[in-house]
Motif scaffolding. Structure first.
Motif: not given
Length: 120
Positions: A64-75
């Motif tokens: 869950i945390l990885g998916e959220r982080l990925y979405a934020l970082i990919s911006v």
């Protein structure tokens, strides 16, 4: 249905179909409702609560945390987002939640990870 598994035709020549309410997947998508992928495309708007995270098994917590982080970082770093996300997932969950909730701290960690990647 009649013999052979075919429903009898009515006066218009069309098959008569009986609809029942006990079938699966009854929900009909509303025209203005967001598609399920729309929620995945904008996870930054979803809030991770400590209760929902605590109720998840440990491996799912990191997911869950990885998916959220990925979405934020990919911006800001679309090309390096997978690698940076993996690097940050080495941190403990409390720190990951802090990064998700603090954009400035997340950007500092992303810059630190980029420095490490460029040095390698």
């Amino acid at each position: 249905p009649a013999a052979g598994g075919v429903a009898p035709a009515n006066a218009n020549g069309r098959q008569q179909i009986k609809y029942t309410s006990n079938v699966r997947n009854q929900s009909v998508p509303q025209p203005n409702a967001p598609a399920p992928d729309a929620a995945a495309a904008a996870p930054a708007e979803q809030q991770i609560t400590s209760t929902s995270l605590a109720n998840a098994p440990p491996e799912q917590q990191k997911q869950i945390l990885g998916e959220r982080l990925y979405a934020l970082i990919s911006v800001s770093q679309p090309q390096h987002a997978p690698k940076i996300t993996g690097m940050l997932l080495e941190l403990d969950n409390a720190e990951l939640i802090n990064l998700i909730e603090s954009p400035n701290e997340l950007q500092a960690k992303v810059a630190e990870a980029l420095t490490a990647l460029n040095a390698a």
